[in-house]
Design an enzyme around this catalytic site. Structure first.
Site, mmCIF file in Angstrom:
data_model
loop_
_atom_site.group_PDB
_atom_site.id
_atom_site.type_symbol
_atom_site.label_atom_id
_atom_site.label_comp_id
_atom_site.label_asym_id
_atom_site.label_seq_id
_atom_site.Cartn_x
_atom_site.Cartn_y
_atom_site.Cartn_z
ATOM 1 N N TYR A 147 0.252 -0.863 -13.850
ATOM 2 C CA TYR A 147 -0.469 -1.271 -12.640
ATOM 3 C C TYR A 147 -1.923 -1.583 -12.972
ATOM 4 C CZ TYR A 147 -2.180 -0.958 -7.782
ATOM 5 O OH TYR A 147 -2.759 -1.220 -6.553
ATOM 6 N N GLN A 211 -8.709 17.309 -6.993
ATOM 7 C CA GLN A 211 -9.011 15.897 -7.246
ATOM 8 C C GLN A 211 -9.407 15.236 -5.916
ATOM 9 O OE1 GLN A 211 -5.985 17.237 -7.043
ATOM 10 N NE2 GLN A 211 -4.325 15.756 -6.971
HETATM 11 P P1 NAD Z 1 3.006 -2.349 -0.388
HETATM 12 O O1 NAD Z 1 3.864 -1.814 -1.469
HETATM 13 O O2 NAD Z 1 3.236 -1.888 0.999
HETATM 14 O O3 NAD Z 1 3.084 -3.952 -0.374
HETATM 15 C C1 NAD Z 1 3.292 -4.718 -1.516
HETATM 16 C C2 NAD Z 1 4.211 -5.875 -1.134
HETATM 17 O O4 NAD Z 1 4.394 -6.726 -2.292
HETATM 18 C C3 NAD Z 1 5.607 -5.412 -0.713
HETATM 19 O O5 NAD Z 1 5.966 -6.031 0.510
HETATM 20 C C4 NAD Z 1 6.509 -5.868 -1.853
HETATM 21 O O6 NAD Z 1 7.830 -6.124 -1.454
HETATM 22 C C5 NAD Z 1 5.776 -7.085 -2.357
HETATM 23 N N1 NAD Z 1 6.098 -7.424 -3.753
HETATM 24 C C6 NAD Z 1 6.137 -6.587 -4.827
HETATM 25 N N2 NAD Z 1 6.485 -7.275 -5.928
HETATM 26 C C7 NAD Z 1 6.666 -8.583 -5.554
HETATM 27 C C8 NAD Z 1 7.039 -9.768 -6.234
HETATM 28 N N3 NAD Z 1 7.297 -9.771 -7.553
HETATM 29 N N4 NAD Z 1 7.142 -10.913 -5.520
HETATM 30 C C9 NAD Z 1 6.889 -10.936 -4.191
HETATM 31 N N5 NAD Z 1 6.542 -9.836 -3.492
HETATM 32 C C10 NAD Z 1 6.421 -8.679 -4.162
HETATM 33 O O7 NAD Z 1 1.510 -2.079 -0.836
HETATM 34 P P2 NAD Z 1 0.126 -2.244 -0.051
HETATM 35 O O8 NAD Z 1 -0.479 -0.915 0.043
HETATM 36 O O9 NAD Z 1 0.315 -3.052 1.176
HETATM 37 O O10 NAD Z 1 -0.707 -3.054 -1.127
HETATM 38 C C11 NAD Z 1 -0.901 -4.461 -1.010
HETATM 39 C C12 NAD Z 1 -1.795 -4.931 -2.149
HETATM 40 O O11 NAD Z 1 -3.061 -4.253 -2.098
HETATM 41 C C13 NAD Z 1 -1.210 -4.645 -3.536
HETATM 42 O O12 NAD Z 1 -1.491 -5.745 -4.375
HETATM 43 C C14 NAD Z 1 -1.979 -3.432 -4.001
HETATM 44 O O13 NAD Z 1 -2.086 -3.382 -5.402
HETATM 45 C C15 NAD Z 1 -3.334 -3.639 -3.338
HETATM 46 N N6 NAD Z 1 -4.018 -2.341 -3.153
HETATM 47 C C16 NAD Z 1 -3.595 -1.453 -2.211
HETATM 48 C C17 NAD Z 1 -4.237 -0.228 -2.079
HETATM 49 C C18 NAD Z 1 -3.830 0.802 -1.055
HETATM 50 O O14 NAD Z 1 -4.417 1.886 -1.047
HETATM 51 N N7 NAD Z 1 -2.901 0.542 -0.170
HETATM 52 C C19 NAD Z 1 -5.301 0.093 -2.938
HETATM 53 C C20 NAD Z 1 -5.672 -0.837 -3.908
HETATM 54 C C21 NAD Z 1 -5.044 -2.058 -3.989
HETATM 55 N N1 UDP Z 2 -0.834 13.533 -4.308
HETATM 56 C C1 UDP Z 2 -0.531 14.828 -3.904
HETATM 57 N N2 UDP Z 2 0.622 15.030 -3.227
HETATM 58 C C2 UDP Z 2 1.490 14.034 -2.910
HETATM 59 C C3 UDP Z 2 1.176 12.717 -3.321
HETATM 60 C C4 UDP Z 2 0.006 12.506 -4.037
HETATM 61 O O1 UDP Z 2 -1.310 15.768 -4.142
HETATM 62 O O2 UDP Z 2 2.513 14.305 -2.275
HETATM 63 C C5 UDP Z 2 -2.110 13.301 -5.020
HETATM 64 C C6 UDP Z 2 -1.999 12.467 -6.287
HETATM 65 O O3 UDP Z 2 -1.685 13.273 -7.397
HETATM 66 C C7 UDP Z 2 -3.391 11.861 -6.359
HETATM 67 C C8 UDP Z 2 -3.809 11.705 -4.895
HETATM 68 O O4 UDP Z 2 -2.942 12.572 -4.154
HETATM 69 O O5 UDP Z 2 -4.278 12.760 -6.977
HETATM 70 C C9 UDP Z 2 -3.651 10.286 -4.370
HETATM 71 O O6 UDP Z 2 -2.353 9.850 -4.680
HETATM 72 P P1 UDP Z 2 -1.766 8.443 -4.190
HETATM 73 O O7 UDP Z 2 -0.436 8.268 -4.849
HETATM 74 O O8 UDP Z 2 -1.827 8.345 -2.716
HETATM 75 O O9 UDP Z 2 -2.814 7.365 -4.726
HETATM 76 P P2 UDP Z 2 -3.553 7.120 -6.114
HETATM 77 O O10 UDP Z 2 -3.282 8.245 -7.070
HETATM 78 O O11 UDP Z 2 -3.007 5.832 -6.598
HETATM 79 O O12 UDP Z 2 -4.979 7.093 -5.733
#
Ligand code: NAD
Ligand code: UDP
Length: 312
Positions: A147, A211
């Site tokens: 990722y 964390q």
């Molecule tokens: P999500 O998993 O809900 O949405 C991702 C979507 O992408 C899904 O609908 C999935 O089916 C689609 N997808 C995955 N692989 C694909 C492919 N090969 N072709 C077409 N579609 C595909 O996640 P989200 O939280 O809505 O995140 C959306 C975007 O924002 C992502 O790129 C993620 O990396 C970025 N992002 C999200 C967060 C967060 O905290 N939610 C933080 C940082 C970045």
């Molecule tokens: N985490 C946790 N319990 C859970 C899921 C996640 O304590 O059931 C912790 C995880 O280890 C991380 C933080 O919560 O330290 C955020 O996790 P998340 O998967 O939401 O996002 P990311 O690690 O990508 O920031």
């Protein structure tokens, strides 16, 4: 100006909110998603709108179309550690090849592209809070690398397409975002804690729970991304997140209180490479875009809990 907009990953959590907001603003929206971890349930309202089209497509493959897009929001990529580690090769391919296909499409149609990048660019950060100038501390061979490195390479592609081929880019580094339509089982901390609390199941804290993360409500992010997309001559990267920082223990306690749950708090093993601290410095977004988050965590959690009460 009304735009013709492509949203990749539009059937996911953030993408579905973005599609809705773009339709409300009067734009024409095409949502492309392979439904790997998104769902058509997230876009039921959008599907009723005549200006919305859903196309099932994997962004790893070229998207061949005659539509002259003016804007592309590239969100397609599994985002939760559980989902992106299910098929790590598909994850890194989606980040890199998906980005490349969208940049090629943008070059052809003259569209501006916004990349949904991530705070994971900073890895387990040695600088705190994280500013856009920080280059990060990522383990390139660890379990999160599919990722993190995929997103880092996607940023590189954006800037090379911009410098070499003059494609207009916007790169937003999104910090932990939560809200309605997070998938019940995607393993992220906010959805996990709320679902566990509502079911009366043990709340699973990974590690000692000291964390930190800084949680942003989805509406703030969507407003920020739309502002950024339309802002002239700012490529980014721009951090978007809510700088209020919490330990996972504090978050668990908050969720238990807001749900009036009887769930006990339990501790599980900490996954590998889990970042210890994360908090955005948002001074660039404030200065360049006049953007800052408005929804504080208690208000956002109440709205998110109300959503999960309907689906679990
Ligand atoms: P999500 O998993 O809900 O949405 C991702 C979507 O992408 C899904 O609908 C999935 O089916 C689609 N997808 C995955 N692989 C694909 C492919 N090969 N072709 C077409 N579609 C595909 O996640 P989200 O939280 O809505 O995140 C959306 C975007 O924002 C992502 O790129 C993620 O990396 C970025 N992002 C999200 C967060 C967060 O905290 N939610 C933080 C940082 C970045
Ligand atoms: N985490 C946790 N319990 C859970 C899921 C996640 O304590 O059931 C912790 C995880 O280890 C991380 C933080 O919560 O330290 C955020 O996790 P998340 O998967 O939401 O996002 P990311 O690690 O990508 O920031």
């Amino acid at each position: 100006m009304k735009q013709t907009i492509l949203v990749t990953g539009g059937a996911g959590f953030i993408g579905s909110h973005l599609c809705e907001a773009l339709l409300t603003a009067g734009h024409t929206v095409v949502c492309v998603d392979n439904l790997f971890c998104g769902s058509k349930k997230n876009i039921v309202t959008c599907l009723k709108n005549k200006n919305f089209t859903f196309i099932k497509h994997d962004v790893r493959e070229p998207f061949v179309t005659k539509i002259k897009f003016t804007r592309i929001y590239n969100l397609a990529c599994p985002a939760s550690p559980v989902n992106y580690q299910k098929d790590p090769v598909a994850t890194i391919e989606t980040s890199f090849l998906g980005m490349h296909n969208m940049l090629k499409l943008a070059q052809k149609t003259g569209a501006r592209v916004l990349q949904a990048s991530t705070s994971e660019i900073y890895g387990d950060p040695l600088e705190h809070p994280q500013r856009e100038t920080y280059w990060g501390n990522v383990n390139p061979i660890g379990i999160r690398a599919c990722y993190d490195e995929g997103k880092r390479a996607a940023e590189t592609l954006c800037f090379d397409y911009h410098r070499e081929k003059k494609v207009e880019i916007r790169v937003v580094r999104i910090f932990n975002t939560y809200g309605p339509r997070m998938a019940v089982n995607d393993g992220r901390v906010v959805s996990n804690f709320i679902v566990q609390a509502l079911r009366g199941a043990p709340i699973t804290i990974y590690g000692a729970g000291d964390q930190t993360r800084s949680f942003q409500y989805v509406d703030d992010l969507v407003r920020g991304m739309m502002l950024f997309m339309e802002k002239a001559r700012v490529t980014g990267p721009v951090n978007m997140g809510n700088p209020n920082e919490f330990t996972m223990k504090q978050l668990a306690e908050k969720v238990v209180k807001l749900t009036s749950s009887k769930s006990a708090i339990t501790f599980r093993a900490l996954p590998g490479d889990d970042p210890k601290r994360r908090k955005p410095d948002i001074s660039v977004a404030k200065k360049m875009l006049g953007w800052e988050p408005k929804v504080m965590v208690d208000e956002g959690l109440v709205k998110t809990i109300a959503y999960f009460k309907k689906v679990v």
